[in-house]
Every structure is written in C-alpha cells, then in structure tokens.
Design an enzyme around this catalytic site. Sequence first.
Site, PDB file in Angstrom:
ATOM      1  N   PHE A   1       0.754  -1.278  -0.085  1.00  0.00           N
ATOM      2  CA  PHE A   1       0.003  -0.015  -0.035  1.00  0.00           C
ATOM      3  C   PHE A   1       0.885   1.256   0.000  1.00  0.00           C
ATOM      4  CE2 PHE A   1      -2.825   3.265   1.865  1.00  0.00           C
ATOM      5  CZ  PHE A   1      -3.764   3.176   1.033  1.00  0.00           C
TER       6      PHE A   1
ATOM      7  N   ASP B   1       2.879  -4.977   8.586  1.00  0.00           N
ATOM      8  CA  ASP B   1       1.657  -4.220   8.474  1.00  0.00           C
ATOM      9  C   ASP B   1       0.632  -5.269   8.610  1.00  0.00           C
ATOM     10  OD1 ASP B   1      -0.420  -2.726   7.618  1.00  0.00           O
ATOM     11  OD2 ASP B   1       0.812  -1.454   6.377  1.00  0.00           O
TER      12      ASP B   1
ATOM     13  N   TYR C   1      -9.658   0.558  11.375  1.00  0.00           N
ATOM     14  CA  TYR C   1     -11.101   1.067  10.893  1.00  0.00           C
ATOM     15  C   TYR C   1     -11.632  -0.277   9.660  1.00  0.00           C
ATOM     16  CZ  TYR C   1      -7.561   3.266   7.792  1.00  0.00           C
ATOM     17  OH  TYR C   1      -6.352   3.456   7.109  1.00  0.00           O
ATOM     18  N   LYS C   2     -10.558  -1.104   9.755  1.00  0.00           N
ATOM     19  CA  LYS C   2     -11.358  -2.128   8.670  1.00  0.00           C
ATOM     20  C   LYS C   2     -12.015  -3.120   9.323  1.00  0.00           C
ATOM     21  CE  LYS C   2      -6.897  -1.165   5.920  1.00  0.00           C
ATOM     22  NZ  LYS C   2      -7.597  -0.246   4.764  1.00  0.00           N
TER      23      LYS C   2
ATOM     24  N   ARG D   1     -12.555  -5.147  -5.997  1.00  0.00           N
ATOM     25  CA  ARG D   1     -11.885  -5.695  -4.803  1.00  0.00           C
ATOM     26  C   ARG D   1     -13.244  -5.782  -3.614  1.00  0.00           C
ATOM     27  NH1 ARG D   1      -8.168  -2.937  -0.528  1.00  0.00           N
ATOM     28  NH2 ARG D   1      -9.849  -1.661   0.069  1.00  0.00           N
TER      29      ARG D   1
HETATM   30  C1  LIG Z   1      -1.615  -1.729   4.179  1.00  0.00           C
HETATM   31  C2  LIG Z   1      -2.239  -0.548   4.692  1.00  0.00           C
HETATM   32  N1  LIG Z   1      -1.269   0.106   5.159  1.00  0.00           N
HETATM   33  C3  LIG Z   1      -1.720   1.660   5.476  1.00  0.00           C
HETATM   34  C4  LIG Z   1      -2.742   2.178   5.148  1.00  0.00           C
HETATM   35  C5  LIG Z   1      -3.179   3.457   5.389  1.00  0.00           C
HETATM   36  O1  LIG Z   1      -2.683   3.960   6.587  1.00  0.00           O
HETATM   37  P1  LIG Z   1      -3.263   5.301   7.438  1.00  0.00           P
HETATM   38  O2  LIG Z   1      -4.406   4.797   8.248  1.00  0.00           O
HETATM   39  O3  LIG Z   1      -2.251   5.869   7.792  1.00  0.00           O
HETATM   40  O4  LIG Z   1      -3.848   6.134   6.304  1.00  0.00           O
HETATM   41  C6  LIG Z   1      -3.603   1.194   4.511  1.00  0.00           C
HETATM   42  C7  LIG Z   1      -4.941   1.559   4.354  1.00  0.00           C
HETATM   43  O5  LIG Z   1      -5.513   2.880   4.233  1.00  0.00           O
HETATM   44  C8  LIG Z   1      -3.419   0.065   4.164  1.00  0.00           C
HETATM   45  O6  LIG Z   1      -4.020  -0.816   3.599  1.00  0.00           O
HETATM   46  N1  LIG Z   2      -7.909   4.966   4.978  1.00  0.00           N
HETATM   47  C1  LIG Z   2      -8.752   5.337   3.839  1.00  0.00           C
HETATM   48  C2  LIG Z   2      -9.382   6.552   3.892  1.00  0.00           C
HETATM   49  O1  LIG Z   2      -8.972   7.343   4.742  1.00  0.00           O
HETATM   50  C3  LIG Z   2      -9.982   6.676   2.412  1.00  0.00           C
HETATM   51  C4  LIG Z   2     -10.605   5.770   1.847  1.00  0.00           C
HETATM   52  C5  LIG Z   2      -9.948   4.557   1.760  1.00  0.00           C
HETATM   53  C6  LIG Z   2      -8.924   4.427   2.859  1.00  0.00           C
HETATM   54  C7  LIG Z   2      -8.421   2.929   3.032  1.00  0.00           C
HETATM   55  O2  LIG Z   2      -8.308   2.326   4.034  1.00  0.00           O
HETATM   56  C8  LIG Z   2      -7.973   2.318   1.825  1.00  0.00           C
HETATM   57  C9  LIG Z   2      -7.376   0.866   2.200  1.00  0.00           C
HETATM   58  N2  LIG Z   2      -6.554   0.746   3.190  1.00  0.00           N
HETATM   59  C10 LIG Z   2      -7.164   0.144   0.812  1.00  0.00           C
HETATM   60  O3  LIG Z   2      -6.794  -1.161   1.162  1.00  0.00           O
HETATM   61  O4  LIG Z   2      -7.243   0.721  -0.241  1.00  0.00           O
END
Ligand SMILES: Cc1ncc(COP(=O)(O)O)c(C=O)c1O
Ligand SMILES: Nc1c(O)cccc1C(=O)C[C@H](N)C(=O)O
Length: 406
Positions: free
Chosen positions: A138, A207, A232-233, A381
């Site tokens: 990511f 991660d 949040y997932k 997805r």
């Molecule tokens: C593997 C992974 N790492 C990190 C993040 C994002 O991190 P953050 O919560 O800092 O936006 C996501 C999705 O948003 C993710 O899918």
């Molecule tokens: N963190 C997100 C956001 O702030 C807005 C929209 C999407 C996200 C996501 O979590 C994306 C997610 N990590 C992904 O796997 O694509």
Amino acid sequence: MSEREAELAAELGSELAVRAEKLDAADELRGKRDAFVLDDVVYLDGNSLGALPAVVPGRVEDVVRRQWGELRIRSWEESGWWTAPERIGDRIAPLIGAAPGQVVVGDSTSVNVFKALVGAVRMAGEGRDELLVDATTFPTDGYIAESAARMTGCALRPVTPGEVPGALGDRTAAVLLNHVDYRTGRLHDLPALTAAVHAAGAYVVWDLCHSAGALPVGLDEHGVDLAVGCTYKYLNGGPGSPAYLYVRRELQDRFDSPLPGWNSHAEPFGMRAGYEPAPGALRGRVGTPDILSMLALEAALEVWDGVPVEAVRAKSLALTDFFLECVAAYVPEGRVECVTPVPHEERGSQIALRCHDASDVMKRLVERGVVGDFRAPDVLRFGFTPLYVGFADVERAARVLARTLA
Ligand SMILES: Cc1ncc(COP(=O)(O)O)c(C=O)c1O
Ligand SMILES: Nc1c(O)cccc1C(=O)C[C@H](N)C(=O)O
C-alpha cells in the site's frame, strides 16, 4: 445464451441460493450481524471501512456529554482517558496473538510505520544500512519507508515478499512487509518470512491492516519484532480511528522511538527538559491521544467478546470459497480474472477480480446495492467481514456482479 442454457443457469442459481440459506443457518457467527447497524445493501467493503457497531453511538454520546461535558478535565483520570492507549492496546492484543503490555493504540498506521521502521533501524545498529520494503505495498508504507531510509542513512530496496529471503544479507537492518496485500488479497507467510529475516540478523515490521480481525496473526508465537495496523477495517473502529503499534516485549527496552513525545516519557507530568522513555509499550505513544476516536474504537471492540479469531478465519475462508464458486457459476468464463490466490494458506479475507472496465463495473454494482471497491488500474475488490457478511449476501453479490458484467 440459449433457452436451455438460461434454464440451466436458473437451476444452478437456485441451487446456490438454497446452499447459501443452509450455510447461513449453520453459521455460528450469524447472530453477530445484529451487533451492527446495517441495511439491505451487501457490504463488501469492510476491508476499507468496517460497518458501525450498534454499541458505538450511545457510547460516543456518553463520552461527549458526560465525560467531556460534565466531568471535563477530571475525565483524564476518572474516565480512564489517560490510560486508554495501552488499555485498548491490550484489548486488540489477543486478536493479533500478543500477550498484554506490547500493543499501544494511537496515531495513524502511516505514523506507526515510521516509528517502527526507524526504531528497527536504530536497534539493528552499526554496519546495517539497508531497508527492504514490500514493492507491492500500500503506497503509504513505501513513501514512509523511503523517508525513513533517507533519515537513517539507509539504502531502500523494494522487493516482492517472495524475493525477501534472497535479498537479505548482513547489511539488512529491517524489512517492512504486509501480511495481506491490499490489492490482490494475497496472504504472505509471516512465520517463514519472519524466521528468514531473523536468520539474517535483521528486524521485521509487519503491516497488519488487512489481516487483523480477519485471521489469526500469532505475533508472539512467531517472534515478530514490530507490527502496526489500522483499526477501521476488520476491527470496525470507525473512520480515522487510531492505529496501533506492537513492540515485542524483549525489544521494548531497546526501542528508541523517533517521535518521543511527552506521552511516552517515564514521568510525563514531571515536565522535565530531558527525555527519559517510559518502560514497555508506552514508549510507542507520542502526544495527547485522540480520545473521541479512541473510545469509539474501545466500544466497537466489544463485538469481539467471545469470538475466537479462528472461527472468523474459518468463516472467512468459507465465504470467499463460496464467492469464487458463485462467480464461476454465474459470470461468463474469461470476463473476469481472479487475482487472489486460491490456496487457503495464501488467501486473506478478500477476493480481487480483474477486468478491463473495473471502475465502471464497480460504480454500477454500488448502484445495485453491492458495495465493494475499485483499485486502480483494473481491480474489483470485495472484502468479506465474517462478523456481518453472510452466505446469502455472497450469492446475491455474485448474481448482481454477473448481471452487471453481462
Ligand atoms: C496496508 C495498509 N497500510 C496503511 C494504510 C493506511 O494507513 P493510514 O491509516 O495511515 O492512512 C492502509 C489503508 O489505508 C493499508 O491498506
Ligand atoms: N484509509 C482510507 C481512507 O482514509 C479513505 C479511503 C480509503 C481508505 C483505506 O483504508 C484504503 C485501504 N487501506 C485500502 O486497502 O485500499
């Protein structure tokens, strides 16, 4: 489609719908769906933003009206605000296979990736000046790794997880890996990769964004050094809910955070000029915790009471197997290509289907009440959250997908 083919498809469809009903009736997690606020949409986007647990609005209202509105400053102590990061960390710990005292909640995943990576390089010490990062990661992890490498004087080497064993050497300081790939849903071999990194004398950062709450992680069991993840997932903490940082107990005394804010001080209210890190997981804290989000997360985690993560994994695999079966039955061959591995040991809790018009298809799917997401350039997805997705949802999603793709 000929008349006979249409008849066969209808028969097959009703057979799968009947199977779905039976699978739902036998599902031991079925009752958990009532713990969430849901409508008649098939929600397959819990791998991006989990659904709202029904207990959360009332709890947040209490935090705002009583704890903040009436108790005000007293709540830092009386409502347990000050200790929330480590208390909620201990609540997440069993879900990721960690004993208490090693997980602290706060900041975003991006920020925790930074703390963990720089912390890992500092532990690795002299002569180790290379960082390996999952090339398929990511994006945020890659961006942060690049900056962490620059700041610590390391070279950054993007490699696929499969290439990691061959890329390790006596200069490797740390390796940043994703447990489950956000795009393909591929589950990487955490025990084997962790062992390989250790054999090279380096540290590993995992991660867990796409695995925590969906499958067993076994951090302690596999000797993982550091791990981060969002809430949040699959943990349903709400939009922007704080992330967490795991530092293995044996490493905590050596964990030298690059963000040593006053909340991680041994005596925060001593207000001293000199920094002295707190013992244990507290070292991962930085500044004042975001209490509203954090306490919403704490309430959300109540849905996990009495739920073994192994049961969630078993249902997740059954759901994704069934989805693949329904897609194979309903969608014309060759219209989509599944990019998620079929073997269970390589599959997370999502199915990613590739098709050339994925962006458009996902828009139409959402209009028809099936919510997944589109990931550039060509991936549909679908995330399967076993606490609230059932088999009838899966059958309906595949049926609507087939109609949309026709
Ligand atoms: C593997 C992974 N790492 C990190 C993040 C994002 O991190 P953050 O919560 O800092 O936006 C996501 C999705 O948003 C993710 O899918
Ligand atoms: N963190 C997100 C956001 O702030 C807005 C929209 C999407 C996200 C996501 O979590 C994306 C997610 N990590 C992904 O796997 O694509």
